[in-house]
Scaffold this motif. Sequence first.
Motif, PDB file in Angstrom:
ATOM      1  N   VAL A  49       0.853  -1.190   0.000  1.00 18.15           N
ATOM      2  CA  VAL A  49       0.000   0.000   0.000  1.00 18.15           C
ATOM      3  C   VAL A  49       0.888   1.239   0.000  1.00 18.15           C
ATOM      4  CG1 VAL A  49      -1.763   1.294   1.246  1.00 18.15           C
ATOM      5  CG2 VAL A  49      -1.842  -1.209   1.202  1.00 18.15           C
ATOM      6  N   ALA A  54       0.270   9.424  -0.157  1.00 15.69           N
ATOM      7  CA  ALA A  54      -0.876   9.876   0.636  1.00 15.69           C
ATOM      8  C   ALA A  54      -0.449  10.935   1.641  1.00 15.69           C
ATOM      9  CB  ALA A  54      -1.518   8.693   1.354  1.00 15.69           C
ATOM     10  N   ALA A  94      -3.564   5.124  -9.406  1.00 14.24           N
ATOM     11  CA  ALA A  94      -3.598   4.626  -8.037  1.00 14.24           C
ATOM     12  C   ALA A  94      -3.444   5.763  -7.039  1.00 14.24           C
ATOM     13  CB  ALA A  94      -2.503   3.586  -7.827  1.00 14.24           C
ATOM     14  N   ALA A  97      -6.593   7.658  -6.979  1.00 13.59           N
ATOM     15  CA  ALA A  97      -7.642   6.917  -6.271  1.00 13.59           C
ATOM     16  C   ALA A  97      -7.536   7.129  -4.765  1.00 13.59           C
ATOM     17  CB  ALA A  97      -7.549   5.432  -6.606  1.00 13.59           C
ATOM     18  N   ILE A  98      -6.322   7.210  -4.245  1.00 16.06           N
ATOM     19  CA  ILE A  98      -6.135   7.478  -2.817  1.00 16.06           C
ATOM     20  C   ILE A  98      -6.770   8.817  -2.454  1.00 16.06           C
ATOM     21  CG2 ILE A  98      -4.411   7.997  -1.043  1.00 16.06           C
ATOM     22  CD1 ILE A  98      -2.536   6.003  -2.490  1.00 16.06           C
ATOM     23  N   GLY A 169     -12.315   1.690  -0.377  1.00 13.36           N
ATOM     24  CA  GLY A 169     -11.157   2.481  -0.770  1.00 13.36           C
ATOM     25  C   GLY A 169     -10.458   3.107   0.418  1.00 13.36           C
ATOM     26  N   ASN A 170      -9.130   2.982   0.452  1.00 11.40           N
ATOM     27  CA  ASN A 170      -8.282   3.473   1.540  1.00 11.40           C
ATOM     28  C   ASN A 170      -8.489   2.685   2.836  1.00 11.40           C
ATOM     29  OD1 ASN A 170      -6.967   5.386   0.020  1.00 11.40           O
ATOM     30  ND2 ASN A 170      -8.250   7.090   0.693  1.00 11.40           N
ATOM     31  N   LEU A 217      -4.560  -0.451 -10.356  1.00  9.55           N
ATOM     32  CA  LEU A 217      -4.443   0.491  -9.236  1.00  9.55           C
ATOM     33  C   LEU A 217      -3.499  -0.048  -8.159  1.00  9.55           C
ATOM     34  CD1 LEU A 217      -8.087   1.844  -8.699  1.00  9.55           C
ATOM     35  CD2 LEU A 217      -6.284   2.728 -10.185  1.00  9.55           C
ATOM     36  N   PHE A 220      -2.905   1.159  -4.339  1.00 12.04           N
ATOM     37  CA  PHE A 220      -4.158   1.623  -3.748  1.00 12.04           C
ATOM     38  C   PHE A 220      -4.791   0.478  -2.971  1.00 12.04           C
ATOM     39  CE2 PHE A 220      -8.881   2.162  -4.430  1.00 12.04           C
ATOM     40  CZ  PHE A 220      -9.048   3.202  -3.530  1.00 12.04           C
ATOM     41  N   SER A 221      -5.362   0.799  -1.839  1.00  9.60           N
ATOM     42  CA  SER A 221      -5.963  -0.199  -0.963  1.00  9.60           C
ATOM     43  C   SER A 221      -7.485  -0.153  -1.084  1.00  9.60           C
ATOM     44  CB  SER A 221      -5.541   0.079   0.487  1.00  9.60           C
ATOM     45  OG  SER A 221      -6.388  -0.566   1.398  1.00  9.60           O
ATOM     46  N   ASP A 369      -5.793  -0.264 -15.166  1.00  8.18           N
ATOM     47  CA  ASP A 369      -6.321   0.738 -14.234  1.00  8.18           C
ATOM     48  C   ASP A 369      -7.709   1.224 -14.627  1.00  8.18           C
ATOM     49  OD1 ASP A 369      -4.029   0.575 -12.715  1.00  8.18           O
ATOM     50  OD2 ASP A 369      -3.182   2.491 -13.370  1.00  8.18           O
TER      51      ASP A 369
END
Length: 417
Positions: A49, A54, A94, A97-98, A169-170, A217, A220-221, A369
């Motif tokens: 991750v 971030a 990615a 997306a965060i 997400g996250n 992605l 990204f988590s 992606d």
Amino acid sequence: MSATPTTPPPALRPYLTARHELLWDEADAFAAEHVAPRAARMEAAPGRVERKVADLMAARGWFAVTVPSAFGGLSAGHVAKTILVHRIACVSAAAAAILQATLIPVGALLHFATYEQKGRWLPQVADGSLLLSIAVTEPQAGGHIGGIETTAERAGSEWVITGSKIHIGNSHLAGAHLVVARTAEAGVSTSQALTAFMVEANRPGLAVSDHRPGLGLHGFSAGRLDLDHVRVPEDQVVGEIGRGLSVAQSSSILYGRPNLAAVSLGIHEAIVATTATRLKTRPRYRGTLSDLPVLRDRIGGMEARLRAGRILAYQSVHLLDQGLPCDADLINAKYLGHQWAVQSAQDAMELHGAHALDRDYVLQRLWRDIQHTYPPAGTGEVQRIRLADAAFDEDHIQWSERLAAEAAWARTDPTAA
């Protein structure tokens, strides 16, 4: 015009202010300095991750781009939010997306939290000490909000939440999750059966499953939350009890759809730029591939879709910033933005031939992606059903008109609930 313009294209000028253009430059510089060097590493280590990007975005206050200055935010609005997500997605979807995943629960707090709750949570988002997630999707129900099985039962001055959420997400970065749970008995209308709760990640009984990388992605988590009798105090109910459906739907329309349109746009621009560069530099006969009419026809179609997607993405959020009814425009931007980018991605794969299959070539990452902007905030079928509501004049709730105007007022009167 370059497919990934370093300055805003003329077609976007009607939607941008001088402040927006400065933010465009800032986002591009950030992406070049901090995101681009990490993109290959993120791709090579999909099980990891990405936390540093971030942290760097949080330090700039970007997770609070729509938050009023009274709570430490940038108070910059939805066009500004789209610029940030779009420009970062040109380099790494990615990383974008965060950013976009935290912006969705932030929007829910802005529209539904009390003044005291905003004062508790939003300054932490603004100073970068807190990332958020929104937890709606479930293993059995998927994105069907009416099928939510996670329950919240009152126990004195607390609520006890039990259930599971997936594709959050996250999930591994968030310090708190906005969880939508069922608070009414079976048979009660969904519009009155759900409630939203803010749940800190360190609450006893809350477990986050190990990160499992997806198709794309990478970095990204988007994981699973399991809540086993998690207790939260009553003052962490966001919005009124029974209004969880409104919290989820409005957040999806006002934030989820335009955010994903911006991610799709960034990927789309990278696809066209990568393909144009390939065709211009690949020798063929006495010139290059870009001289061949049959290939120019294909790249021309890609450019047409890109330009149309760009206008849809920015026009819709411009209307949102004006407090005008534009739910259908936000939905359409997400729907067509994804569809057009997918079509261009497939064209690009074919135009590159076997070179596109090289694992280390950027196009393969872009193709994977873009698949991730289809399911969130409603699949294509969901978007078309909502657009049919607009065609039949049956889209009676206009969250854009109701809540964006309210948010504009809050920027000048921070005590507004």
